[in-house]
Design an enzyme around this catalytic site. Structure first.
Site, mmCIF file in Angstrom:
data_model
loop_
_atom_site.group_PDB
_atom_site.id
_atom_site.type_symbol
_atom_site.label_atom_id
_atom_site.label_comp_id
_atom_site.label_asym_id
_atom_site.label_seq_id
_atom_site.Cartn_x
_atom_site.Cartn_y
_atom_site.Cartn_z
ATOM 1 N N SER A 1 13.585 -58.790 38.737
ATOM 2 C CA SER A 1 13.660 -57.119 38.694
ATOM 3 C C SER A 1 13.000 -56.467 37.577
ATOM 4 C CB SER A 1 15.170 -56.978 38.763
ATOM 5 O OG SER A 1 15.355 -55.514 37.551
ATOM 6 N N TYR B 1 24.696 -57.757 35.489
ATOM 7 C CA TYR B 1 23.315 -58.097 36.781
ATOM 8 C C TYR B 1 21.787 -58.818 36.308
ATOM 9 C CZ TYR B 1 19.561 -55.936 39.731
ATOM 10 O OH TYR B 1 18.697 -55.971 40.551
ATOM 11 N N LYS C 1 19.745 -62.779 36.959
ATOM 12 C CA LYS C 1 18.095 -61.985 37.653
ATOM 13 C C LYS C 1 17.292 -63.033 36.219
ATOM 14 C CE LYS C 1 18.205 -59.662 40.954
ATOM 15 N NZ LYS C 1 18.500 -60.613 42.648
HETATM 16 C C1 UD1 Z 1 18.516 -49.917 38.356
HETATM 17 C C2 UD1 Z 1 18.758 -50.906 37.710
HETATM 18 C C3 UD1 Z 1 17.895 -51.656 37.422
HETATM 19 C C4 UD1 Z 1 17.716 -52.009 39.460
HETATM 20 C C5 UD1 Z 1 17.776 -50.886 39.980
HETATM 21 C C6 UD1 Z 1 17.260 -50.473 41.570
HETATM 22 C C7 UD1 Z 1 19.850 -49.972 35.348
HETATM 23 C C8 UD1 Z 1 19.418 -49.981 34.163
HETATM 24 N N1 UD1 Z 1 18.858 -50.540 36.312
HETATM 25 O O1 UD1 Z 1 17.633 -49.302 37.364
HETATM 26 O O2 UD1 Z 1 17.887 -52.918 36.852
HETATM 27 O O3 UD1 Z 1 16.716 -52.727 39.486
HETATM 28 O O4 UD1 Z 1 18.533 -49.570 39.475
HETATM 29 O O5 UD1 Z 1 18.356 -50.903 41.938
HETATM 30 O O6 UD1 Z 1 21.215 -49.313 35.911
HETATM 31 N N2 UD1 Z 1 18.784 -40.619 37.396
HETATM 32 C C9 UD1 Z 1 19.382 -39.247 37.423
HETATM 33 N N3 UD1 Z 1 20.347 -39.067 38.104
HETATM 34 C C10 UD1 Z 1 21.478 -40.017 38.536
HETATM 35 C C11 UD1 Z 1 20.347 -41.723 39.116
HETATM 36 C C12 UD1 Z 1 19.461 -42.070 38.272
HETATM 37 O O7 UD1 Z 1 19.078 -39.201 36.919
HETATM 38 O O8 UD1 Z 1 21.824 -39.845 39.493
HETATM 39 C C13 UD1 Z 1 17.873 -41.515 36.456
HETATM 40 C C14 UD1 Z 1 18.270 -42.939 35.612
HETATM 41 O O9 UD1 Z 1 18.508 -42.001 34.630
HETATM 42 C C15 UD1 Z 1 17.063 -43.369 35.675
HETATM 43 C C16 UD1 Z 1 15.972 -42.713 36.450
HETATM 44 O O10 UD1 Z 1 17.327 -41.743 37.131
HETATM 45 O O11 UD1 Z 1 15.792 -42.350 34.303
HETATM 46 C C17 UD1 Z 1 16.046 -44.276 38.243
HETATM 47 O O12 UD1 Z 1 17.235 -44.712 38.023
HETATM 48 P P1 UD1 Z 1 18.305 -45.625 39.147
HETATM 49 O O13 UD1 Z 1 17.531 -44.861 40.520
HETATM 50 O O14 UD1 Z 1 19.349 -45.609 39.119
HETATM 51 O O15 UD1 Z 1 17.225 -46.955 38.817
HETATM 52 P P2 UD1 Z 1 16.914 -47.537 37.149
HETATM 53 O O16 UD1 Z 1 17.739 -47.288 36.548
HETATM 54 O O17 UD1 Z 1 15.726 -47.446 36.971
#
Ligand code: UD1
Length: 335
Positions: free
Chosen positions: A125, A150, A154
């Site tokens: 990841s 998690y 990795k």
């Molecule tokens: C997360 C994990 C990463 C993992 C990936 C796939 C972290 C720090 N990283 O990535 O290790 O490989 O998931 O499972 O958790 N967001 C919102 N509202 C929401 C959900 C997300 O605003 O309800 C935003 C988050 O703040 C982020 C972006 O959307 O900026 C992407 O979030 P997400 O899909 O959870 O992925 P990551 O956090 O990048």
């Protein structure tokens, strides 16, 4: 026909990779314990490819079962997806994450060592980079202390593999995924989040489908053009194809060192608000959202420098964010 073991082959990325493997004529055998997947994904894979992969419901922590499996199957390569992957959950249940993600990896490598199976692909990841100093992120960016158990599995996983390659002559590639999203063109397989989705895209599609009231956007005070965090969202089919490229590199002995790692992303960053706007365009509907506090552990921005994968794997992401979001939306509507 080379027989490839796909662990976690009924999961989100695993199932899409099984489809691509079968499309390329590989014989696939899946091991999955169904802890976060459903058996009928097997039927969907059959519908898409007209071939039913061999399936064994096994838990990789059960060493005896795994040994018996390898006794009965002549395996040319292993693509290892089976792992827990919920960042938040891992903070509350770290030992479950270490036990599952690390034990299964060690047992697999031990079987490979004993039987001289030397082609291994590992799901890593971009989380290993944390908040990188420079964007886009190249593979030379330093690995940062993990933010969650998690993420640590990795990092430790990559180290275990690197040392095993060195000691036992195994060849391996770790693919460092950015943010995988979307569903197969056939809309027969896609992401099946357990409970309330933690990831952005399933939360968006469930909100649009009326299952969730509104999306919470975690922070609009990041140092980015619109204040929301930036990620590199890659279509799961493009990601699946990267595994085929990596496998063919190993099977053809084209790897330059025993252990290699590649970023797998599109190279394009999109902010949360850009994702929302793009989703509204493809789904032709307004998405209710509200801005809330930042989520602990989130970074400002991450997107891949994909030059290494483009050149050495001869692979490139082809699908756009629009295509990925449209497929995710169509998939949601079938659920
Ligand atoms: C997360 C994990 C990463 C993992 C990936 C796939 C972290 C720090 N990283 O990535 O290790 O490989 O998931 O499972 O958790 N967001 C919102 N509202 C929401 C959900 C997300 O605003 O309800 C935003 C988050 O703040 C982020 C972006 O959307 O900026 C992407 O979030 P997400 O899909 O959870 O992925 P990551 O956090 O990048």
């Amino acid at each position: 026909m080379k027989k490839i073991l796909v662990t976690g082959g009924l999961g989100f990325i695993g199932s899409h990779t099984v489809v691509e493997l079968q499309n390329r004529g590989f014989q696939v055998v899946i091991i999955d314990n169904l802890s976060n997947s459903k058996r009928d994904v097997l039927d969907r894979i059959t519908e898409i490819t007209t071939v039913t992969p061999e399936f064994h419901q096994l838990d990789l922590r059960n060493r005896k079962d795994i040994c018996t499996f390898f006794d009965k199957n002549k395996i040319a390569g292993v693509i290892h997806f089976a792992a827990y992957k919920a960042v938040g959950e891992s903070v509350h249940q770290p030992l479950d994450y270490y036990e599952n993600n690390i034990t299964s990896l060690v047992y697999l490598l031990q079987e490979m060592k004993t039987r001289n199976i030397d082609n291994f692909i590992f799901s890593s990841s971009c989380t290993v980079y944390g908040q990188a100093e420079e964007l886009p992120i190249t593979e030379d960016a330093p690995v940062k202390p993990a933010e969650s158990p998690y993420g640590n599995t990795k990092q430790i996983g990559e180290e275990i593999i690197a040392e095993s390659c060195e000691a036992y002559g195994i060849k391996a590639i770790a693919l460092r995924y950015f943010n995988p999203i979307g569903a197969h063109d056939s809309i027969k397989i896609g992401e099946l989040p357990l409970g309330i989705p933690q990831n952005l895209i399933p939360y968006i599609t469930q909100t649009a489908a009326g299952i969730r009231k509104e999306l919470s956007i975690y922070g609009n005070d990041y140092p980015t053009p619109d204040g929301t965090a930036i990620r590199d969202y890659i279509h799961v089919v493009d990601l699946a194809k990267a595994h085929i490229a990596a496998l063919e590199r190993l099977l053809g002995n084209k790897n330059q060192t025993p252990f290699e790692f590649f970023n797998v992303g599109t190279g394009i960053g999109a902010s949360v608000l850009e994702v929302v706007a793009c989703f509204e365009k493809v789904s032709r509907q307004k998405l209710p959202y509200t801005i809330v506090e930042r989520r602990t552990g989130d970074i400002t921005a991450a997107y891949a420098d994909t030059n290494k994968a483009n050149k050495e794997l001869d692979w490139k992401a082809e699908k756009t964010l629009e295509e990925a979001l449209l497929s995710a939306w169509k998939w949601q509507q079938t659920q």
